[in-house]
Scaffold this motif. Structure first.
Motif, short mmCIF file in Angstrom:
data_model
loop_
_atom_site.label_atom_id
_atom_site.label_comp_id
_atom_site.label_asym_id
_atom_site.label_seq_id
_atom_site.Cartn_x
_atom_site.Cartn_y
_atom_site.Cartn_z
N ASP A 157 -21.91 34.32 103.54
CA ASP A 157 -21.45 32.85 103.85
C ASP A 157 -19.93 33.79 104.63
O ASP A 157 -19.43 33.71 104.37
CB ASP A 157 -20.05 32.47 102.23
CG ASP A 157 -19.94 31.51 102.36
OD1 ASP A 157 -20.30 30.93 102.95
OD2 ASP A 157 -19.75 31.13 100.64
N TYR A 200 -25.28 37.84 101.02
CA TYR A 200 -25.36 36.81 99.45
C TYR A 200 -25.84 37.86 98.50
O TYR A 200 -26.58 38.27 99.23
CB TYR A 200 -26.44 35.89 100.39
CG TYR A 200 -26.03 34.36 100.89
CD1 TYR A 200 -24.82 33.84 100.53
CD2 TYR A 200 -26.43 34.79 102.64
CE1 TYR A 200 -24.44 32.93 101.07
CE2 TYR A 200 -25.67 33.14 102.84
CZ TYR A 200 -24.93 32.89 102.13
OH TYR A 200 -24.19 31.56 102.83
N ASP A 222 -29.22 29.32 109.43
CA ASP A 222 -29.48 28.11 109.04
C ASP A 222 -29.18 27.19 110.00
O ASP A 222 -29.22 26.37 109.31
CB ASP A 222 -28.14 28.51 108.40
CG ASP A 222 -27.07 28.67 109.25
OD1 ASP A 222 -27.25 30.05 109.71
OD2 ASP A 222 -26.49 28.03 109.03
N TRP A 240 -33.11 28.27 106.46
CA TRP A 240 -32.32 28.65 105.16
C TRP A 240 -31.40 27.20 105.42
O TRP A 240 -30.24 27.18 105.85
CB TRP A 240 -31.74 29.69 105.16
CG TRP A 240 -30.68 29.93 104.50
CD1 TRP A 240 -29.17 30.45 104.78
CD2 TRP A 240 -30.31 29.80 103.12
NE1 TRP A 240 -28.31 30.53 103.37
CE2 TRP A 240 -29.26 30.20 102.32
CE3 TRP A 240 -31.68 30.05 102.11
CZ2 TRP A 240 -29.08 29.70 100.99
CZ3 TRP A 240 -31.25 29.80 100.51
CH2 TRP A 240 -29.64 29.75 100.24
N ASN A 241 -31.50 26.59 104.17
CA ASN A 241 -31.03 25.05 104.51
C ASN A 241 -30.28 24.66 103.15
O ASN A 241 -31.19 23.70 102.57
CB ASN A 241 -32.46 23.80 104.90
CG ASN A 241 -31.79 22.81 105.15
OD1 ASN A 241 -30.28 22.58 105.27
ND2 ASN A 241 -32.66 21.32 104.60
N PRO A 242 -29.42 25.30 102.42
CA PRO A 242 -28.88 24.74 100.68
C PRO A 242 -28.25 23.31 101.21
O PRO A 242 -28.23 23.25 99.69
CB PRO A 242 -28.13 26.08 100.63
CG PRO A 242 -27.66 26.39 102.14
CD PRO A 242 -28.67 26.80 102.97
N ARG A 250 -29.95 21.04 102.57
CA ARG A 250 -30.29 20.68 102.73
C ARG A 250 -29.84 19.08 103.56
O ARG A 250 -30.33 17.62 103.33
CB ARG A 250 -30.06 19.36 101.06
CG ARG A 250 -30.04 20.23 99.91
CD ARG A 250 -30.80 19.61 98.80
NE ARG A 250 -30.95 20.40 98.15
CZ ARG A 250 -32.39 20.55 97.54
NH1 ARG A 250 -33.32 19.61 97.55
NH2 ARG A 250 -32.85 21.00 96.09
N CYS A 261 -36.55 25.48 103.30
CA CYS A 261 -35.86 26.22 102.16
C CYS A 261 -34.73 25.75 101.22
O CYS A 261 -33.01 26.15 102.38
CB CYS A 261 -36.33 27.93 101.98
SG CYS A 261 -37.67 28.91 102.25
N TYR A 262 -34.16 25.36 99.75
CA TYR A 262 -32.93 24.96 99.52
C TYR A 262 -32.08 26.03 98.81
O TYR A 262 -31.01 25.73 98.73
CB TYR A 262 -33.28 23.61 99.05
CG TYR A 262 -34.17 22.27 99.31
CD1 TYR A 262 -33.17 22.10 101.57
CD2 TYR A 262 -34.86 21.38 99.30
CE1 TYR A 262 -33.72 20.92 101.94
CE2 TYR A 262 -35.45 20.61 100.25
CZ TYR A 262 -35.00 20.46 101.43
OH TYR A 262 -35.37 19.47 102.25
N SER A 263 -33.29 26.97 98.71
CA SER A 263 -32.04 27.74 97.55
C SER A 263 -32.65 29.78 97.70
O SER A 263 -33.66 29.76 98.26
CB SER A 263 -32.83 27.51 95.98
OG SER A 263 -34.24 28.21 96.21
N SER A 264 -32.45 29.89 96.84
CA SER A 264 -32.70 31.59 97.45
C SER A 264 -33.41 31.90 96.78
O SER A 264 -34.48 32.53 97.76
CB SER A 264 -31.20 32.74 96.75
OG SER A 264 -30.77 32.27 95.52
#
Length: 241
Positions: free
Chosen positions: A18, A113, A190, A209-211, A213, A226-229
């Motif tokens: 992060d 992470y 990301d 890697w798109n948390p 959205r 991918c919205y989550s791990s």
């Protein structure tokens, strides 16, 4: 099962850890070195950081489009934030001290992470080649990588300042491919513009890697979004099993 024919490379900031959290901690650490009211003043620090983050984003496009240098970008965002927060004028030496302390210490605030080690364990188990492709300066980025303790071989770490080519140029992906023995290449990142677009143009499989959205901004659609791990881990497993 694919063995030694598949290669996975990852972006660094905000992909393996992060960055926003470590950026804030390192920024506040450096801020306290040039501003002190005798004791830690959380209200002033938070007020300043809100402005600082705003100007980081505000000046970014000018830097990205080469209208200002990296040094000008760093100076402008700091000076503007200090003024917006109503703080006193700071000397050139104090401003330099801030940036130096930030760069020297940011890696101390880096934590991977929680699920990254699980991904790397899967890649190791299947004998998949993996590494990092990142923009940035050598010392800062290598200190972060060392702090993550992910045991990535130096020959699999590609930093823009070292190889003289940076994302979003697809050339950085062509260079990595030329130096890696594999048939299939995957890139996890990301940033849509800096990671996904050049990877797609270089004919890699792009895993976003798109948390947050975020939406795709043009016709270059990532192969996986991918919205989550959990989604990311499962996507990588499907790609290699």
């Amino acid at each position: 099962m694919q063995t030694k024919k598949t290669a996975f490379f990852f972006d660094l900031d905000n992909t393996l850890f992060d960055y926003e959290a470590s950026f804030k901690k390192a920024s506040l650490f450096a801020f306290r070195s040039i501003y002190s009211s005798g004791e830690q003043n959380t209200k002033i620090e938070e007020k300043w950081f809100i402005h600082y983050k705003y100007f980081c984003d505000s000046y970014w496009q000018a830097y990205e489009n080469h209208r200002i240098t990296r040094e000008e970008y760093q100076s402008k965002r700091l000076l503007s934030s200090l003024r917006a927060a109503g703080l006193r004028n700071f000397s050139h030496l104090e401003l330099q001290k801030f940036q130096q302390l930030f760069e020297v210490n940011i890696h101390l605030f880096v934590e991977p992470y929680s699920w990254i080690r699980d991904i790397f364990q899967v890649l190791t188990r299947y004998e998949i080649v993996y590494g990092i492709i990142t923009n940035g300066s050598t010392i800062v980025q290598r200190n972060k990588i060392k702090q993550l303790q992910l045991h990535i071989p130096d020959k699999r770490i590609y930093i823009s300042s070292e190889i003289k080519v940076a994302k979003p140029s697809p050339e950085i992906f062509h260079l990595v491919k030329e130096n890696t023995t594999a048939c299939d290449f995957y890139y996890v990142g990301d940033s849509y513009s800096l990671d996904m677009v050049p990877a797609i143009l270089a004919k890699w499989t792009a895993i976003w890697w798109n948390p947050l959205r975020l939406s795709v901004m043009n016709d270059n659609n990532p192969h996986h979004n991918c919205y989550s791990s959990n989604e990311l881990i499962e996507t990588i497993k499907r790609c290699i099993e």
